[in-house]
Design an enzyme around this catalytic site. Sequence first.
Site, PDB file in Angstrom:
ATOM      1  N   ASP A   1     -11.920   2.356   4.115  1.00 23.18           N
ATOM      2  CA  ASP A   1     -12.371   0.977   3.928  1.00 23.18           C
ATOM      3  C   ASP A   1     -13.883   0.904   3.698  1.00 23.18           C
ATOM      4  OD1 ASP A   1     -10.463  -1.014   3.840  1.00 23.18           O
ATOM      5  OD2 ASP A   1     -10.129  -0.985   6.010  1.00 23.18           O
TER       6      ASP A   1
ATOM      7  N   LYS B   1       0.850  -1.202   0.000  1.00 23.37           N
ATOM      8  CA  LYS B   1       0.000   0.000   0.000  1.00 23.37           C
ATOM      9  C   LYS B   1       0.882   1.248   0.000  1.00 23.37           C
ATOM     10  CE  LYS B   1      -3.851  -2.306   2.189  1.00 23.37           C
ATOM     11  NZ  LYS B   1      -4.265  -2.936   3.429  1.00 23.37           N
TER      12      LYS B   1
ATOM     13  N   GLN C   1      -5.136  -1.954   9.693  1.00 24.01           N
ATOM     14  CA  GLN C   1      -4.828  -3.230   9.055  1.00 24.01           C
ATOM     15  C   GLN C   1      -5.313  -4.388   9.930  1.00 24.01           C
ATOM     16  OE1 GLN C   1      -3.262  -3.570   5.906  1.00 24.01           O
ATOM     17  NE2 GLN C   1      -3.839  -5.708   6.169  1.00 24.01           N
TER      18      GLN C   1
END
Length: 287
Positions: free
Chosen positions: A123, A54, A98
């Site tokens: 998200d 990422k 995460q």
Amino acid sequence: MTARLLEGKVFAAQLKEQAKADALQLKAKTGVTPGLAVIIVGDNPASQVYVANKHKACEELGIYSEVIRMSEHTSKSQLLAQIEQLNLRKDIHGILLQLPLPDALKADEAEFLYAISPDKDVDGFHPVNVGRLSIGQEYLVPCTPYGCIRMLELAGIPLEGSRAVIVGRSNIVGKPMAQLLLARNATVTICHSRTKNLSEVTKEADILIVAIGKAKFLTADMVKPGAVVIDVGINRLPDRKLVGDVDFETVKEVAGAITPVPGGVGLLTIAVLLQNAVTAARALQKR
Ligand code: NDP
């Protein structure tokens, strides 16, 4: 092979180009560089790889990225305080926690995710963003289903009026996938572990999306000839090989189009995440 192969790298590259162009335009107009913070708690090896990927993708696209590494002994209050600090920062527009969390924090996972400001929830898991999606406002949408829908659109697959069947009803894939297809005027059915006569339902699908986490579960006899089959599953076999939820070798002989695993929709997830960071930055900057 009869089916058209929908390769994730082709569509991921297009999405990344778009996110890069949007980030550049935002910077040119307002001076704002989109900023993404990724919190990683503990040292799960797979998570370390995802976070590194990422970070690299952010660099390529001109997005500021900050990785916050916290010890596996981090307490609930320390993690909540870290999230709150990021909620308040002006240079951070997207926050990603995460997963998986260390065992001691797992029970409070939802509380951590919902502590992220809905405006920075890249998200798309926060109830505010889930609610937005359910009333047809696509703002910060969960990355995997949004990657699937963008792939279908970019591949030119007609959605309006199509019969779409989703196998799997999780909050992060199945349910948002249904909302996205509904918003594009597909007729949508969601199946799950209690669905009776599953193959009768899947055989009706023009577009069949499978997200259950069971290796090679969907076989050719469950697919209508010519259907578009999107395989979200990621399963590791005992020999370490990665496979999807679809039995690719047999289904590709029946389907009209199919995504492989690996190399399919999984590649679009990061691209959508970065696009969400740019979207959040643009909206926050306007306030
Ligand atoms: P969940 O375990 O949260 O949900 C699985 C769903 O599948 C449930 O709704 C369950 O039904 C349903 N299901 C399980 N067994 C059957 C069955 N035999 N018949 C019909 N339905 C069944 O999984 P996720 O949605 O989180 O993930 C699904 C898969 O997608 C996994 O392989 C995961 O690794 C992968 N994934 C890939 C991503 C990516 O590419 N980046 C991101 C996210 C997930 P019920 O609700 O009744 O229990």
